[in-house]
Design an enzyme around this catalytic site. Sequence first.
Site, PDB file in Angstrom:
ATOM      1  CB  CYS A  40      51.981  46.581 -26.213  1.00  0.00           C
ATOM      2  SG  CYS A  40      50.462  45.766 -26.773  1.00  0.00           S
ATOM      3  CG  ASP A  42      47.156  46.157 -23.045  1.00  0.00           C
ATOM      4  OD1 ASP A  42      46.604  46.891 -22.185  1.00  0.00           O
ATOM      5  OD2 ASP A  42      46.954  44.928 -23.111  1.00  0.00           O
ATOM      6  NE  ARG A  44      45.402  45.332 -20.010  1.00  0.00           N
ATOM      7  CZ  ARG A  44      45.309  44.013 -20.109  1.00  0.00           C
ATOM      8  NH1 ARG A  44      44.763  43.322 -19.125  1.00  0.00           N
ATOM      9  NH2 ARG A  44      45.765  43.378 -21.171  1.00  0.00           N
ATOM     10  CG  HIS A  96      51.944  44.065 -21.956  1.00  0.00           C
ATOM     11  ND1 HIS A  96      50.756  43.491 -21.583  1.00  0.00           N
ATOM     12  CD2 HIS A  96      51.794  44.435 -23.247  1.00  0.00           C
ATOM     13  CE1 HIS A  96      49.913  43.540 -22.610  1.00  0.00           C
ATOM     14  NE2 HIS A  96      50.525  44.105 -23.636  1.00  0.00           N
ATOM     15  CB  CYS A  99      51.108  40.824 -24.778  1.00  0.00           C
ATOM     16  SG  CYS A  99      50.949  41.821 -26.272  1.00  0.00           S
TER      17      CYS A  99
HETATM   18 ZN   LIG Z   1      50.094  43.889 -25.632  1.00  0.00          ZN
END
Ligand SMILES: [Zn+2]
Length: 207
Positions: A40, A42, A44, A96, A99
């Site tokens: 992803c 993202d 993080r 994750h 999400c």
């Molecule tokens: Zn995500």
Amino acid sequence: MLENLLERNRLWSRSRQDEEPGYFSRLASHQAPEFFWIGCSDSRVPANVVAGLDPGEVFVHRNVANVVHSSDLNLLSALEFAVETLKIREIIVCGHYGCGGVKAATEDLPHGLADHWLEPIRRQARYHARALDQHSDIEVRRDRLAELNVIEGVSRVAETPIMRRAWRAGAEIKIHGLIYSLKDGLLRDLGCTIRRSDLPNSEERAS
Ligand SMILES: [Zn+2]
């Protein structure tokens, strides 16, 4: 902001070079990663950091909610390069918990283009609606959907002509599905690994 980023880069470069003289010239000459990561976007969940890998150890493709679209030229180009040129041995589809993309796929609000992008997750939600509805907590339902999206992604990668061709030619590449928890920083194996020996018929296995 940018000056700050460039300064941090200079510090990092200097400390890396001090730790291991010749590091950059060695890395610049070639890359030989063992892993191809589909994760992803993202911020993080950076592949190298969460997997504890150094630059040069993992080839990475990321998109919103780590969706594997079988017509995504970006993903397919990266996959083909990873398999046919870099000769990677392990492919990891990593989702994750928590999400935002999965959350968006479960909402009725319009999200523009993302609604098209996230359609495979909506499809998974519809397909597994009965099992998902057994969880009363919406966060738990979304986290389970994030897992299902990874498992579906592993199957979709396995079904690409790129993987079929590589396995037919004898490459022992495994495709794994992992999920990462933002709460404890741990990766969990979803136990949905697909390997060459899982191909459906013996004709496919003949090299
Ligand atoms: Zn995500």
